[in-house]
Design a protein around this motif. Structure first.
Motif, mmCIF file in Angstrom:
data_model
loop_
_atom_site.group_PDB
_atom_site.id
_atom_site.type_symbol
_atom_site.label_atom_id
_atom_site.label_comp_id
_atom_site.label_asym_id
_atom_site.label_seq_id
_atom_site.Cartn_x
_atom_site.Cartn_y
_atom_site.Cartn_z
ATOM 1 N N LEU B 58 -47.240 -109.312 -14.512
ATOM 2 C CA LEU B 58 -47.168 -107.977 -15.847
ATOM 3 C C LEU B 58 -48.326 -107.640 -15.317
ATOM 4 N N MET B 59 -48.120 -106.490 -15.528
ATOM 5 C CA MET B 59 -49.464 -105.688 -15.039
ATOM 6 C C MET B 59 -49.875 -105.106 -16.349
ATOM 7 N N SER B 60 -51.503 -104.971 -16.690
ATOM 8 C CA SER B 60 -51.479 -104.389 -18.183
ATOM 9 C C SER B 60 -52.422 -103.809 -17.465
ATOM 10 N N PHE B 61 -52.682 -102.046 -17.953
ATOM 11 C CA PHE B 61 -53.700 -101.175 -17.876
ATOM 12 C C PHE B 61 -54.597 -101.342 -19.186
ATOM 13 N N ASP B 62 -55.175 -101.719 -19.157
ATOM 14 C CA ASP B 62 -56.508 -101.753 -20.524
ATOM 15 C C ASP B 62 -57.736 -101.006 -19.732
ATOM 16 N N TYR B 63 -57.477 -99.834 -19.506
ATOM 17 C CA TYR B 63 -58.813 -99.320 -19.417
ATOM 18 C C TYR B 63 -58.376 -97.812 -19.422
ATOM 19 N N GLY B 64 -59.327 -96.769 -19.459
ATOM 20 C CA GLY B 64 -59.075 -95.262 -20.337
ATOM 21 C C GLY B 64 -60.089 -94.996 -18.438
ATOM 22 N N PRO B 65 -59.954 -92.884 -18.575
ATOM 23 C CA PRO B 65 -60.798 -92.561 -18.102
ATOM 24 C C PRO B 65 -62.202 -92.681 -17.273
ATOM 25 N N SER B 66 -63.103 -93.262 -18.840
ATOM 26 C CA SER B 66 -64.150 -93.893 -18.292
ATOM 27 C C SER B 66 -64.344 -94.661 -17.562
ATOM 28 N N THR B 67 -63.693 -95.629 -16.282
ATOM 29 C CA THR B 67 -64.026 -96.514 -15.560
ATOM 30 C C THR B 67 -62.785 -96.567 -15.004
ATOM 31 N N VAL B 68 -61.614 -94.841 -14.693
ATOM 32 C CA VAL B 68 -61.877 -95.328 -14.015
ATOM 33 C C VAL B 68 -62.307 -95.422 -12.385
ATOM 34 N N PRO B 69 -62.756 -94.482 -11.744
ATOM 35 C CA PRO B 69 -63.077 -94.966 -10.673
ATOM 36 C C PRO B 69 -63.288 -96.343 -10.124
ATOM 37 N N GLU B 70 -64.073 -97.327 -10.653
ATOM 38 C CA GLU B 70 -63.288 -98.988 -10.210
ATOM 39 C C GLU B 70 -61.657 -99.564 -10.944
ATOM 40 N N ASN B 71 -61.709 -98.897 -11.912
ATOM 41 C CA ASN B 71 -60.133 -99.924 -12.392
ATOM 42 C C ASN B 71 -59.468 -98.826 -11.288
ATOM 43 N N GLN B 72 -58.953 -97.698 -11.946
ATOM 44 C CA GLN B 72 -57.776 -97.200 -10.450
ATOM 45 C C GLN B 72 -57.422 -97.910 -9.126
ATOM 46 N N ALA B 94 -52.917 -102.422 -23.115
ATOM 47 C CA ALA B 94 -53.144 -102.625 -24.854
ATOM 48 C C ALA B 94 -53.785 -101.759 -25.454
ATOM 49 N N TRP B 95 -53.646 -100.577 -24.324
ATOM 50 C CA TRP B 95 -55.199 -99.465 -25.167
ATOM 51 C C TRP B 95 -54.319 -98.183 -24.458
ATOM 52 N N THR B 96 -55.124 -97.142 -25.803
ATOM 53 C CA THR B 96 -54.335 -95.705 -25.533
ATOM 54 C C THR B 96 -54.037 -95.021 -24.766
ATOM 55 N N THR B 97 -55.968 -95.346 -24.032
ATOM 56 C CA THR B 97 -55.932 -94.782 -22.692
ATOM 57 C C THR B 97 -54.823 -95.638 -21.531
ATOM 58 N N GLY B 98 -54.673 -96.435 -21.579
ATOM 59 C CA GLY B 98 -53.259 -97.085 -20.262
ATOM 60 C C GLY B 98 -52.486 -96.255 -19.823
ATOM 61 N N GLN B 99 -51.659 -95.643 -20.999
ATOM 62 C CA GLN B 99 -50.487 -95.322 -21.017
ATOM 63 C C GLN B 99 -50.785 -94.414 -19.532
ATOM 64 N N ALA B 100 -51.273 -93.259 -20.111
ATOM 65 C CA ALA B 100 -51.855 -92.144 -19.249
ATOM 66 C C ALA B 100 -52.745 -92.758 -17.920
ATOM 67 N N GLN B 101 -52.979 -93.343 -17.221
ATOM 68 C CA GLN B 101 -53.443 -94.499 -16.463
ATOM 69 C C GLN B 101 -51.977 -95.129 -15.445
ATOM 70 N N ALA B 102 -51.529 -95.489 -15.907
ATOM 71 C CA ALA B 102 -50.054 -95.467 -15.404
ATOM 72 C C ALA B 102 -49.448 -94.832 -14.632
ATOM 73 N N ASP B 103 -49.331 -93.631 -15.732
ATOM 74 C CA ASP B 103 -48.690 -92.826 -15.484
ATOM 75 C C ASP B 103 -48.963 -92.081 -14.526
ATOM 76 N N LEU B 104 -50.837 -91.690 -13.934
ATOM 77 C CA LEU B 104 -51.096 -91.725 -12.545
ATOM 78 C C LEU B 104 -50.526 -92.414 -11.968
ATOM 79 N N LEU B 105 -50.475 -93.584 -11.604
ATOM 80 C CA LEU B 105 -50.599 -94.657 -10.446
ATOM 81 C C LEU B 105 -48.972 -94.306 -10.125
ATOM 82 N N ILE B 106 -47.954 -94.391 -11.223
ATOM 83 C CA ILE B 106 -46.732 -93.717 -11.018
ATOM 84 C C ILE B 106 -46.620 -92.670 -10.092
ATOM 85 N N GLU B 107 -47.723 -91.666 -10.428
ATOM 86 C CA GLU B 107 -47.559 -90.532 -9.218
ATOM 87 C C GLU B 107 -47.664 -90.547 -7.938
#
Lengths: 225, 291, 222
Positions: B58-72, B94-107
């Motif tokens: 299970l991978m949880s995306f609990d971050y947003g665009p503000s920390t993308v260079p580190e987390n993505q 568990a973060w509102t912004t996490g879903q969008a980051q997961a979408d980017l990862l899928i791409e």
């Protein structure tokens, strides 16, 4: 790059420059970006909470056939009338926006606070108190194949002494004098090392974000030239 | 005005410009640097490497665009590793912004490198749910209580890899990519410790030090900041060289190092100025006392 | 009544969750799971409350022509644009507002993501400025802090390795990269753990006071 991607890149780059203009001094461009950001942030969170939690877990379970028009999967499940209760509490929370009824929001707050208190009580007790005490029970004299491992022993001593003395520093019911004062002094030094490390890591984090923005601006400049 | 006075009164905007140049110039030249995985990062890699095929991550995306260079980069490296090893990947947020980051990862990962992996059989994107630690607590007991559909609105009962998942206890490993609250701490408190489920983390540098007390008993391993991400990428490339060109963190370690050194230089100059000023004041006091 | 009912709710919910930890079977386990979902639903209403507050405050600012009121139009404009795009995108994509290609997703990529990351990256400049102006070895404690930060910053770079690679083998623990690892694993862990235990004790006692109704400040006045 598609047309939409190009527009996104340009808007993003211009908003980035507007925010960076604050480094020179406060100005209308920065203020525009700042206020715009506040507005879209509030709406973004609202939209996600509405579509991802409220619709499938609340409305969709209270009125499956009705919600099924926009969320077809909701209609596949039977109605769950128990979810009227969180809906009622949610509406009570919104009563805060209506001055004469604002006191009703305390009921919803009471449930939220009761939940947080009950959950945190047990989880902090297990993970952050008992768990940490247990992890600190380390041997102060470490032996390996060659006899006493002086390095590991000293490291463990620093860990235990540092922890006890830092806790002593936070204990304000006793005057920090004599032996206790010296222990608390060592505690300050331990905390200072931790804070110094934290500063170093904070620098790393912020620089990484800056690199990310410069990469974005680089892509934009690449599109221009 | 003496050099000391000039150094004391230097305009902060000059420091800003130096900082910008310190990042931008090395970014242009992209120096290649060698990074070795540290034990705390290797433990995460080794765990994923050792899990049998079909294990559930299970991978949880609990971050947003503000920390993308580190987390993505860490999220992408983990996803590549998990899919390469034919493990099953469950993505939540568990973060509102996490879903969008997961979408980017899928791409960038699933639709680029793993087009042969099937959605719903090899990986699934369940999306964001509100509630912070309440969300973790809810799925710890019963996954379907909260996740009735995936992110795209498909009923979870229609997703093959969800059929044998009742709660978080069915997971073999939880990897939380996070940058604050709720994050790794909450996953340890509300899932790892009560359910005895291994929890690994990938967090921003700011967050990393706060989690060291959990390591190694409650936290399996940790990727801290850009360096942590680069170390994981290095381990991945060493084992699977085909991912060399996908190592985003490794590619920007050069500017990171230069900026570190610049900050060190700032600290040294700042202190040299301070001590020179103090000596000047002391001399002034002595001279004043004599007169 | 205005105070009694909230106190009863807090006690019942809090006590139930504590019980569920010690008796992890039905009906307590089921109650714990259901309450968690309720909490998540009410948390979602909190986002709506936030939006409502934003509308009220900025609407009032525009109505009364307060200082910088034109910027409040920008805030409300951004809010309504994002809200409208989100509701529309979700309605046409089976509830997935962030569906690839949707207007909501485009606004996220074009505006939200760049501004959020730029706001945070501003701190890199202020950290640089603070390093130059404020990070001074004024006292012994400040010197310890500074030395630790120095080792961490240099230890992460190849310079850290080259500076101390000449140190002979019996003393290799003094090499900066090794010192870096040691600081994180021992003194840092000790300090962070002390803070963690302190916070845990504070949260445990506050939670208990809240459940038992001793702490009532969150209920405000009458």
């Amino acid at each position: 790059m598609t047309g939409v991607e190009r527009i996104e890149l340009w808007i993003g780059a211009l908003l980035t420059l507007m925010v960076y203009s604050f480094l020179y001094r406060d100005n209308p461009f920065y203020k525009f970006a700042e206020h715009f950001f506040v507005g879209i942030t509030a709406a973004y969170a609202m939209v996600l909470a509405f579509w991802n939690t409220l619709m499938p877990n609340c409305f969709g379970q209270i009125a499956p056939s009705l919600v099924g028009h926009v969320l077809p999967t909701a209609a596949e499940n039977p109605a769950n009338p128990v979810r009227w209760i969180p809906l009622l509490f949610g509406l009570l929370l919104l009563a805060r926006l209506v001055a004469p009824l604002a006191y009703l929001s305390r009921w919803a707050m009471a449930l939220v606070i009761g939940y947080a208190a009950g959950a945190n009580f047990t989880r902090y007790l297990q993970s952050d108190f008992m768990g940490q005490v247990r992890s600190s029970m380390v041997p102060l004299l470490v032996r390996d194949a060659g006899g006493i491992a002086y390095g590991s022993s000293l490291s463990n001593l620093v860990l235990v002494a540092g922890l006890i003395s830092a806790l002593a520093y936070f204990f304000f019911s006793k005057e920090h004098t004599g032996m206790f004062g010296r222990a608390s002094r060592f505690g300050i030094w331990t905390l200072m090392v931790a804070f110094g490390a934290a500063f170093g890591y904070t620098v790393m984090a912020r620089v990484s974000l800056l690199i990310g923005r410069f990469q974005h601006l680089g892509r934009w400049l690449g599109d221009i030239f | 005005m003496s050099l000391l006075d000039r150094m004391k009164r230097i305009d902060r905007r000059i420091l800003f410009l130096l900082m910008a140049a310190g990042v931008a110039i090395p970014l242009l030249f992209r120096p290649t640097l060698t990074v070795h995985p540290s034990p705390i990062v290797s433990r995460v890699f080794d765990k994923i490497e050792s899990l049998p095929e079909g294990s559930k991550i299970l991978m949880s995306f609990d971050y947003g665009p503000s920390t993308v260079p580190e987390n993505q980069p860490m999220a992408e490296a983990i996803a590549r590793h998990v899919l390469r090893r034919r493990l099953k990947l469950y993505m939540v947020s568990a973060w509102t912004t996490g879903q969008a980051q997961a979408d980017l990862l899928i791409e960038s990962v699933m639709r680029t490198d793993f087009t042969d992996r099937v959605y719903g059989e090899d990986w699934v994107h369940l999306g964001y749910k509100a509630g912070n630690q309440g969300m973790i607590n809810a799925i710890f007991g019963a996954m379907r209580n909260l996740y009735t559909t995936d992110a795209a609105g498909t009923n979870v009962d229609a997703i093959p890899m969800m059929r044998d998942v009742q709660s978080l206890r069915d997971m073999d490993l939880i990897v939380d990519i996070a940058s604050g609250f709720p994050g790794v701490k909450e996953w340890i408190q509300f899932a790892g410790d009560p359910g005895n489920i291994p929890v690994a983390g990938g967090v921003t540098a700011v967050e990393a030090l706060l989690l060291y007390p959990y390591y190694p008993r409650q936290l399996l391993g940790l990727m801290g900041g850009l360096q942590g991400a680069a170390e994981y990428e290095a381990a991945l490339v060493a084992k699977y060289p085909e991912y060399r060109d996908d190592s985003k963190a490794l590619q920007i370690m050069g500017p990171q190092y230069v900026a570190h050194l610049l900050i060190v230089v700032f600290i040294l100059i700042g202190n040299a100025t301070y001590f020179a000023e103090r000596r000047r004041q002391k001399r002034g006091r002595i001279a004043g006392g004599r007169s | 009544m205005k105070r009694q009912i909230p106190l009863i709710i807090t006690f019942s919910v809090g006590a139930l969750l504590v019980l569920a930890m010690f008796i992890p079977h039905d009906p307590f386990a089921a109650a714990n799971d259901e309450l968690s979902v309720w909490f998540d639903i009410i948390a979602s209403f909190a986002f709506i409350l936030g939006g409502g507050n934003l509308l009220r405050i900025h609407g009032d600012k525009i109505y009364r022509r307060r200082r910088d009121w034109p910027y409040s139009i920008v805030t409300l404009g951004g809010f309504l644009l994002m809200l409208g795009a989100g509701l529309w995108s979700g309605a046409v994509s089976r509830g997935n507002a962030m569906a690839p290609g949707s207007l909501f997703q485009a606004l996220y990529v074009a505006a939200y993501a760049p501004m959020m990351s730029t706001m945070y990256s501003l701190l890199a400049f202020f950290v640089a400025s603070a390093s130059y102006r404020a990070f001074r070895a004024k006292t012994r404690e400040a010197t310890v802090l500074l030395l630790a930060a120095f080792v961490i910053l240099v230890g992460r770079t190849p310079v850290g390795y080259h500076l101390t690679s000449w140190i002979p083998q019996p003393f290799e623990f003094l090499e900066i990269p090794n010192l870096f690892g040691w600081i994180l694993a021992y003194p840092n862990t000790a300090g962070q753990r002390a803070i963690m235990i302190g916070i845990a004790l504070g949260i445990i006692s506050t939670s208990l006071r809240l459940i038992l109704g001793i702490e009532r400040s969150h209920l405000g006045g009458d």
